[in-house]
Design an enzyme around this catalytic site. Sequence first.
Site, short mmCIF file in Angstrom:
data_model
loop_
_atom_site.label_atom_id
_atom_site.label_comp_id
_atom_site.label_asym_id
_atom_site.label_seq_id
_atom_site.Cartn_x
_atom_site.Cartn_y
_atom_site.Cartn_z
N GLU A 1 0.47 -1.26 0.06
CA GLU A 1 -0.21 -0.26 -0.01
C GLU A 1 0.89 1.19 0.33
OE1 GLU A 1 -3.38 2.29 3.07
OE2 GLU A 1 -3.27 -0.08 2.42
N ASP B 1 -3.23 -3.48 3.69
CA ASP B 1 -2.80 -3.03 4.88
C ASP B 1 -3.59 -4.11 5.48
OD1 ASP B 1 -0.86 -1.57 5.24
OD2 ASP B 1 -2.17 0.45 5.72
N TYR C 1 -0.70 -2.37 13.65
CA TYR C 1 -1.13 -2.24 12.18
C TYR C 1 -2.30 -0.78 12.71
CZ TYR C 1 -4.20 -1.01 8.46
OH TYR C 1 -5.08 0.04 7.24
#
Length: 324
Positions: free
Chosen positions: A7, A103, A305
Amino acid sequence: MKVCIAEKPSVAREIADILGAKSRRDGYFEGNGYQVTWTFGHLCTLKEPHDYTSRWKWWDLRTLPMLPRKFGIKLIDDEGVKKQFNTIEKLVNEADEVINCGDAGQEGEVIQRWVLTKAKCQKPIKRLWISSLTEEAIKEGFEKLYNGTDFDLLYAAGSARAIGDWLLGLNATRLYTLKYGQNKQVLSIGRVQTPTLALVVQRQLEIDNFKPEPYWELKTTYRETVFSATSGRFSVKEEAEKKLEEIKGHDLFITSVETKKGTEQPQKLFDLTSLQVESNRKFGLSADETLRVIQSLYEKKVTTYPRVDTTFLPNDIYQRCPVS
């Protein structure tokens, strides 16, 4: 050749180093049977109203509601985006297999799927699903890649949210602007922003209309400890004085003392929203500033994350946590 699509360029660089794709090309890394490229977040977006029909180019109540028969996507109008997309499209169409390294979340899935859809990808797709960018996490992720179809429902949910935002935002914004906007003032309506604004306004009205009222309580101090009467608060001073006269002549007796053993649970991990609230309370950071900081820390491999709403660690990370 296997093509990996991350990403962000920084994430692609981490993945390329671990996979042995050491050669830098224009828009991607290559080596050891892999090509690792990247998006810049969103390369694609839903089409604008005028992309469906020229009638929707002009703001007119007679054209509302705007309901496309089928929603489409398009590239964001930016030369850098177009150049990177062309690189991705070429690599994907020449690949033997595509690995979605977006992600690990709903938004990440939508970003990558829209790009692959726009590129008309017909190749087998695998999914890298990791919540940490450590070398160990990336290696383990590539050892157990998922089938891309395992995340079809996540993609559907993300697309539905984007379409819902489009339908509400564009139709309601035009409606309210045309009916109530004065001097061509745009009245922006959104799925999130409008309810949030309503909460702020409602709270401000409560503050503006708040009228403080005096009250009285009966308290006494004994051995540096304050005791309150069980009668509670009084809104009329005379009633408090009357109650005081009733109990003033009596002695204070402590009939029992109870000691309770309490346990305090450890604080839960932050999700993004709670972290943004705490950062604003303690440091005055805005939500966007907090997101930028935590995203940077994630890319430096010191946090998991951040764009998730869970306060629990994934199973793969939890198993590696030291037990004290």
